[in-house]
Write an enzyme that holds these catalytic residues in place. Structure first.
Site, PDB file in Angstrom:
ATOM      1  N   TRP A  41     -28.437  -5.534   0.482  1.00 49.54           N
ATOM      2  CA  TRP A  41     -29.395  -4.464   0.730  1.00 49.54           C
ATOM      3  C   TRP A  41     -30.754  -4.770   0.108  1.00 49.54           C
ATOM      4  O   TRP A  41     -31.750  -4.151   0.452  1.00 49.54           O
ATOM      5  CB  TRP A  41     -28.848  -3.142   0.213  1.00 49.54           C
ATOM      6  CG  TRP A  41     -28.812  -2.975  -1.288  1.00 49.54           C
ATOM      7  CD1 TRP A  41     -28.451  -3.899  -2.212  1.00 49.54           C
ATOM      8  CD2 TRP A  41     -29.150  -1.793  -2.019  1.00 49.54           C
ATOM      9  NE1 TRP A  41     -28.528  -3.377  -3.482  1.00 49.54           N
ATOM     10  CE2 TRP A  41     -28.956  -2.076  -3.404  1.00 49.54           C
ATOM     11  CE3 TRP A  41     -29.583  -0.518  -1.657  1.00 49.54           C
ATOM     12  CZ2 TRP A  41     -29.186  -1.153  -4.399  1.00 49.54           C
ATOM     13  CZ3 TRP A  41     -29.805   0.414  -2.664  1.00 49.54           C
ATOM     14  CH2 TRP A  41     -29.619   0.092  -4.012  1.00 49.54           C
ATOM     15  N   ASP A  42     -30.774  -5.746  -0.801  1.00 52.84           N
ATOM     16  CA  ASP A  42     -32.028  -6.138  -1.442  1.00 52.84           C
ATOM     17  C   ASP A  42     -33.102  -6.467  -0.420  1.00 52.84           C
ATOM     18  O   ASP A  42     -34.275  -6.119  -0.594  1.00 52.84           O
ATOM     19  CB  ASP A  42     -31.787  -7.361  -2.338  1.00 52.84           C
ATOM     20  CG  ASP A  42     -30.673  -7.148  -3.349  1.00 52.84           C
ATOM     21  OD1 ASP A  42     -29.543  -6.823  -2.915  1.00 52.84           O
ATOM     22  OD2 ASP A  42     -30.919  -7.299  -4.548  1.00 52.84           O
ATOM     23  N   GLU A  72     -22.742   0.122  -9.430  1.00 56.39           N
ATOM     24  CA  GLU A  72     -21.485  -0.608  -9.290  1.00 56.39           C
ATOM     25  C   GLU A  72     -20.619  -0.570 -10.546  1.00 56.39           C
ATOM     26  O   GLU A  72     -19.568  -1.217 -10.586  1.00 56.39           O
ATOM     27  CB  GLU A  72     -21.786  -2.053  -8.880  1.00 56.39           C
ATOM     28  CG  GLU A  72     -22.373  -2.136  -7.480  1.00 56.39           C
ATOM     29  CD  GLU A  72     -22.908  -3.510  -7.126  1.00 56.39           C
ATOM     30  OE1 GLU A  72     -23.034  -3.811  -5.936  1.00 56.39           O
ATOM     31  OE2 GLU A  72     -23.222  -4.282  -8.069  1.00 56.39           O
ATOM     32  N   LYS A 115     -25.428   1.588 -14.069  1.00 52.77           N
ATOM     33  CA  LYS A 115     -25.866   0.206 -13.935  1.00 52.77           C
ATOM     34  C   LYS A 115     -27.312   0.125 -13.464  1.00 52.77           C
ATOM     35  O   LYS A 115     -28.106  -0.661 -13.978  1.00 52.77           O
ATOM     36  CB  LYS A 115     -24.961  -0.549 -12.947  1.00 52.77           C
ATOM     37  CG  LYS A 115     -25.415  -1.988 -12.688  1.00 52.77           C
ATOM     38  CD  LYS A 115     -24.574  -2.688 -11.648  1.00 52.77           C
ATOM     39  CE  LYS A 115     -25.104  -4.095 -11.384  1.00 52.77           C
ATOM     40  NZ  LYS A 115     -24.354  -4.791 -10.323  1.00 52.77           N
ATOM     41  N   GLN A 116     -27.668   0.929 -12.474  1.00 51.56           N
ATOM     42  CA  GLN A 116     -29.001   0.849 -11.879  1.00 51.56           C
ATOM     43  C   GLN A 116     -29.327   2.184 -11.235  1.00 51.56           C
ATOM     44  O   GLN A 116     -28.503   3.085 -11.179  1.00 51.56           O
ATOM     45  CB  GLN A 116     -29.050  -0.256 -10.826  1.00 51.56           C
ATOM     46  CG  GLN A 116     -28.102  -0.033  -9.664  1.00 51.56           C
ATOM     47  CD  GLN A 116     -27.890  -1.277  -8.832  1.00 51.56           C
ATOM     48  OE1 GLN A 116     -27.428  -2.296  -9.330  1.00 51.56           O
ATOM     49  NE2 GLN A 116     -28.233  -1.208  -7.568  1.00 51.56           N
TER      50      GLN A 116
END
Length: 1212
Positions: free
Chosen positions: A546-547, A677, A744-745
């Site tokens: 997806w980056d 994740e 995580k993000q």
């Protein structure tokens, strides 16, 4: 006063408002008649202006119902050609009243602006002819000079440098090969990571942080040793098994495709006969044999230059490597070997040198040799390789060399092994002929580049033609290459005049994305797959995540929409496989895998089911945003044949995937993973469910617009999908989330940006609380795309403080790696301390995220659309919602922003936001939202009840519409964010930490007006110091203050000030001037003479804080220090005005938060203090510079980190 007169708002507000109202009425009637007789044409399709309007007519239709007066440009002049009498004005005002009554009583007309008919849009122009003089930015040179000290906070900057003017990054230290210290060259098709000597292939031999098994390896899924090698786009192998994977059982259903590296195309080596044969290659050159080293990367043209002296300084080696920007399959290496005549021994006569041009299969990974050979006719060598298990794909590496001033005397050279091919050239360097220059021309052609040509002989001929045509034309090729890069930058540029580091990061981010993508020579049947590490790394196996869709492509879209389209065409090319994936699991529609490569099948690294379903939303978002951008080719056909199939098939899949919960009366999702994740296989991921909701609305709007069949079930699901929330109205990342969660993000915050930037559903009811809550729960070692999202969210949601800018610094300082300004995936690269994560490098995702934080975050720009209720047609518009940027004095400029096929400059200065329409021949529509509906204060949990709706696209969300024509500019005053705490003279001022903070923290967070950001000392046993500059010509008498600690207060604090002096102000002004205009080392005036000082030559000890202040304000003050002790000004000292003030917590420990998993925002511990000047010696109380010293923590625990300083408040 009649319309003929020029009316200025600031001269007569009443007349201005009266005429503006009348002008709106007139224009609404004009538009009404136009729409009746000409149909509902959106502005984007209109070739002419409305009847009755000319270039001399400045039609102002600001939304006087909702637009705050401070948002109306005070510099706009209203000009009218027609002389209208007072009777006409009164008549129009009466008509306005009647018209308003009709609108307010008719539910059809009073629907939300997101779906209002253009007939009744508050549409008009508050513009003026474009003035080039207003498009420049100005910033205080002292501020920019101070910003250069931020480079010292970057990892590994000790021996690095940045040439601001020439955009050159460089290193002065020759060391062992390690990935983070290596530059690379790339042109969007071929790329090569460059080792320490400047060319060739090298395995990593050093990890900067750990010496342990696995320290030299790359991360998941390959976990192979890192290397400096070469790559070609889309050259994927098939692997039955990988070293590491999440779902090995899926290997039985299909192989994974990971990138293959190709034989190194920069591979030149040479030997010298000096007391035996000595090889010059990355494996053989010893650190002790190299002096006078520098290696540079020019971001202006993508050339890597390396220069060093070798073997006691006797031999100088210079090299240049570049991948041609226009001739994508061509790479060039220039090597110059020369004698340093002054360093030759007395007995020297000659130096035998043998140069080798080599192609070596061992420098490639995951390839099989197909053929190698000598091309004697052209004195060249070649090698053809296949990616593992893909015999129908091949890549040719073809190389030929020339020697400057001679014929090509390279001869065949036979290695004993069968996996190398070479030619060599022998010469002798003497004092009379001390130099030899070699030019290596290498062409790389793969099947994927040459129209999927499987025949290796055809590709070999193609490669031969490229290299042999280039041979001997180095200068013209170089000129052509540089021009191509210049043309790219002529289409895109970003300026941040107050901050050298941020501006460099913006420019390097643009460079890295451009170096790894291309505009043309892209197969329409394949598109452009771009891996996380681009063309210089096999991080994440070179696969597409997806980056590419959410982070990289949107950053390129405003500048290079054709590149974004090429990237999205890769998803279009694999769409049929996504349909097959859905069938494989008995679903309708299409479902993409989490990872893709040569194929988009479901694999052990990239499951399609029971994993990150949001990838399907991400891909649809990327495609729809291209249509929203409206570039050439992103037309109705693009919407119908590219975007619509992706959106529709995703909607069909999600309709079948969601399950209705009769107890909740809502649709739920199961067994998924959100972007965070750390939490796998959960239910009701908030971002995923919000994405499904939004996508289903897109599907309904697009399908209706195109006249396609629309399933009514889509909107039923969209209106009733479950978004989990806590009792305090904080969005839960997933059902059952507990209060000890570490994220995580960025996850929930993604619901605000980028998910919300397509339509007007961009403000979540609870988004502000979400922003505060999750900003405290991000993993300290999380990935580098996290905080760019917080920049955009804070800028769009918060009306107080400047945390959008402090988040910007958090996006850079922990993640950017010197010397070549490449992002690492992690803030902590030490896999022994970060959870055994080997970071991806370079991390292009972060480059894309950082650019978006500027392009869309700080500017408030969003692509958007509206649907006309009567026609059901989509009309595109650009939202513009800029705020003041106090941490970036002078503002930012974005040059050549492309929208609807037009070219814009976006300027945010200290007072105004400007959109200048400088290219193209069509008008664009702009919407300025009304920020007064935002409430980022008084958000305690008791104020909000739990709501069922999650996205607030309510009828109350209004804005003002403008139409901007070519050669005009829209100027609006910036929204002036309010102080977090009244009377705080320190908020949003300049600050620097004089002692180390926790990795990832930035000092700006302590002054940004956000009570949920913080700076934390690295070691609580030290006295932590923060130095604050209250501003030029801004001195204050500090009488009291407040410190907000959050849940971890300090043990005690001290406060010191530097008593104000006009001479001190002059000192810093002249230091800046001196550093900007002259050089001490070149014989410039001594600093004491610059200041008119005639002090005696007496050396005095300088106060540590004074010295820190000088270094902060002067950057390279080490050059000036010899001159400074003679000046009595430097004998000044910071005076303590508060000393060892004890801290007592005023908030209890909320044990039930942990025990009962309660999700809520907690009150902060605060310390209030007052200053007693009666006990302080000295007469001057005013000060500009302040030092806060923080010691220890109140709790005597095992945590070595210091107190969390959320906010510093200083008051008079």
């Amino acid at each position: 006063m009649g319309f003929k007169d020029k009316i200025l708002f600031w001269k007569d507000e009443v007349q201005y408002r009266t005429l503006a109202v009348a002008d709106q009425v007139a224009n609404r009637f004009l538009h009404s008649f136009e729409n009746v007789y000409q149909g509902d044409e959106s502005v984007e399709d209109a070739d002419s202006r409305p009847v009755g309007l000319t270039n001399e007519t400045l039609s102002h239709s600001s939304d006087f119902f909702v637009l705050p007066e401070e948002r109306i440009s005070t510099r706009v002049k209203i000009r009218r050609q027609n002389i209208l009498n007072t009777t006409l004005i009164l008549g129009m005002l009466i008509a306005l009243v009647i018209w308003t009554a009709i609108l307010s009583t008719n539910s059809y007309f009073s629907s939300s602006l997101a779906s209002a008919s253009p007939l009744f849009n508050k549409e008009g122009r508050v513009v003026r002819p474009m003035r080039e003089s207003n498009l420049g930015l100005h910033a205080d040179p002292q501020t920019r000079k101070s910003s250069k000290t931020l480079y010292d906070l970057l990892s590994d900057f000790d021996n690095a440098f940045y040439d601001d003017e020439n955009m050159i990054l460089g290193s002065l230290a020759f060391g062992e090969n390690t990935y983070s210290r290596q530059p690379y060259v790339a042109n969007g098709y071929i790329g090569s990571r460059i080792p320490n000597i400047g060319f060739g292939y090298a395995l990593d031999t050093l990890n900067l942080y750990a010496d342990a098994p696995g320290a030299l390896n790359n991360g998941w899924p390959l976990r192979n040793r890192r290397f400096a090698g070469s790559f070609v786009s889309d050259f994927y192998s098939l692997q039955a098994k990988l070293n590491s994977t999440n779902f090995p059982e899926l290997d039985e259903k299909g192989y994974t495709t990971v990138i293959s590296s190709i034989p190194e195309w920069t591979d030149l080596q040479f030997t010298v006969d000096l007391n035996g044969t000595k090889w010059f290659n990355p494996q053989s050159v010893l650190i002790d044999d190299v002096i006078n080293y520098n290696q540079n990367l020019s971001m202006k043209d993508g050339i890597v230059s390396t220069n060093m002296d070798w073997l006691n300084g006797m031999i100088n080696i210079k090299s240049e490597v570049w991948a041609h920007r226009k001739i994508h399959s061509l790479g060039i290496t220039r090597l110059e070997i020369s004698l340093n005549l002054d360093a030759l021994p007395d007995e020297f006569t000659e130096l035998p040198v043998t140069v080798y041009d080599i192609i070596d299969l061992n420098t490639s990974h995951r390839t099989t040799l197909y053929e190698k050979g000598q091309d004697e006719d052209n004195k060249a060598i070649y090698m053809i390789v296949n990616p593992d298990n893909v015999p129908y794909s091949n890549a040719v590496v073809y190389s030929t060399c020339t020697i400057k001033g001679t014929e090509n005397n390279f001869s065949p050279y036979n290695f004993t092994s069968d996996d190398r091919i070479a030619r060599n050239y022998m010469t002798n360097l003497t004092e009379e002929n001390p130099k030899v220059v070699i030019y290596k021309y290498t062409s790389v052609v793969s099947s994927e580049y040459n129209n999927d040509e499987p025949n290796p002989n055809v590709n070999l001929k193609f490669a031969s033609n490229i290299a042999n045509t280039a041979k001997g034309n180095y200068k013209s090729l170089l000129s052509n290459h540089k021009r191509a890069w210049y043309d790219l930058y002529n289409d895109a540029f970003i300026e941040i005049p107050s901050d050298s580091l941020l501006e460099m990061t913006a420019r390097s981010s643009l460079f890295h994305l451009l170096a790894n993508t291309r505009q043309y020579n892209v197969s329409t049947t394949r598109g452009l797959p771009v891996g996380v590490g681009g063309l210089s790394s096999d991080s994440y196996g070179g696969m597409v995540f997806w980056d590419a869709d959410v982070w990289m492509a949107p950053a390129l879209l405003p500048f290079f929409p054709n590149i974004a389209m090429n990237m999205n065409n890769y998803r279009n090319a694999t769409h049929q496989q996504a349909i097959e994936n859905a069938k494989q699991y008995n679903y309708p529609g299409a479902v993409y895998p989490w990872t893709s490569g040569r194929y988009a099948n479901c694999t052990s690294t990239g499951p399609c089911i029971d994993y990150e379903y949001h990838i399907n939303v991400d891909i649809a978002l990327a495609s729809f945003s291209i249509y929203m951008n409206g570039a050439e080719g992103a037309d109705e056909d693009y919407l119908r044949f590219t975007t619509w199939p992706m959106v529709k098939d995703a909607a069909v899949f999600f309709k079948a995937y969601v399950k209705y919960n009769e107890t909740l009366g809502e649709y739920e999702t199961y067994n998924l993973t959100d972007p965070d994740e750390f939490a796998n296989h959960v239910n009701n991921g908030a971002f995923t469910n919000a994405g499904i909701k939004t996508l289903l609305k897109w599907a309904t709007d697009i399908g209706t617009h195109l006249g396609e069949e629309v399933d009514p079930k889509w909107m039923e699901i969209a209106d009733n999908i479950h978004i989990p929330r806590s009792d305090s109205n904080i969005t839960l990342e997933y059902s059952g989330m507990n209060s000890s969660v570490e994220i995580k993000q960025a996850d929930v915050t993604l619901m605000v940006y980028p998910l919300g930037y397509i339509n007007d559903e961009s403000i979540l009811n609870n988004a502000i609380k979400d922003l505060y809550y999750y900003s405290e729960r991000q993993s300290a070692s999380g990935p580098a795309m996290t905080y760019p999202v917080f920049v955009a969210a804070a800028a769009s949601l918060l009306n107080h403080g400047s945390s959008s800018q402090s988040y910007l610094y958090k996006s850079v300082l922990p993640y950017l790696r010197s010397p070549f300004a490449q992002f690492s995936e992690q803030s902590d690269d030490n896999f022994l301390t970060n959870g055994l994560t080997q970071p991806a490098f370079p991390f292009l995702t972060a480059n894309g995220g950082f650019l978006q934080s500027i392009l869309f975050g700080l500017t408030g720009l969003r692509y958007s659309y509206e649907v006309t209720p009567r026609t059901k047609k989509i009309s595109r518009l650009l939202k513009f919602d800029p705020v003041k940027l106090p941490l970036l004095p002078g503002g930012i400029a974005i040059r050549n922003f492309k929208y609807m096929g037009q070219v814009l400059d976006i300027i945010i200065d200290d007072n105004n936001g400007t959109i200048a329409h400088k290219g193209g021949d069509k008008p664009i529509r702009i919407k300025v939202p009304n920020r007064d509906i935002l409430h980022d204060r008084n958000i305690t949990s008791a104020l909000y009840s739990k709501r069922d709706d999650d996205l607030s696209a309510t009828d109350d969300y209004y804005g003002t519409y403008f139409t901007l024509y070519p050669n005009e500019e829209l100027v609006i005053p910036l929204y002036d964010t309010k102080l977090n705490i009244d009377g705080n003279i320190a908020e949003s001022k300049q600050i620097t930490n004089l002692t180390a903070g926790v990795p990832g923290d930035v000092g700006f967070s302590a002054l940004d007006g956000n009570n949920y950001t913080h700076w934390q000392p690295f070691d609580k046993s030290d006295n932590a110091k923060l130095l604050i500059d209250l501003g030029f010509n801004s001195t204050h008498v500090i009488k009291k203050g407040i410190i907000l600690w959050g849940q971890r207060p300090a043990k005690n604090i001290s406060l010191s000030v530097l008593p104000h002096s006009e001479r001190i102000e002059q000192l810093f002004a002249n230091i800046t001037d001196l550093l900007e205009t002259s050089s001490i080392t070149k014989g410039g005036l001594p600093l004491n003479q610059m200041l008119g000082q005639t002090q005696s030559n007496v050396t005095a000890e300088i106060d540590d804080d004074i010295l820190a202040l000088l270094n902060w304000k002067g950057d390279d003050l080490d050059q000036l220090i010899p001159y400074l002790p003679d000046m009595h000004l430097l004998q000044e000292k910071f005076i303590p005005i508060l000393k060892d003030y004890p801290i007592k917590p005023n908030q209890r420990y909320y044990e039930e938060i942990i025990d009962d998993d309660i999700i809520k925002l907690l009150p902060s511990n605060t310390t209030e203090f007052t200053i007693d000047y009666n006990s302080i010696p000295g007469g001057e109380k005013r000060a500009r510079y302040v030092v806060l010293t923080v010691h220890g923590t109140y709790d005597d625990d095992d945590d070595l980190k210091g107190a969390t300083i959320r906010e510093i408040v200083l008051q008079e």
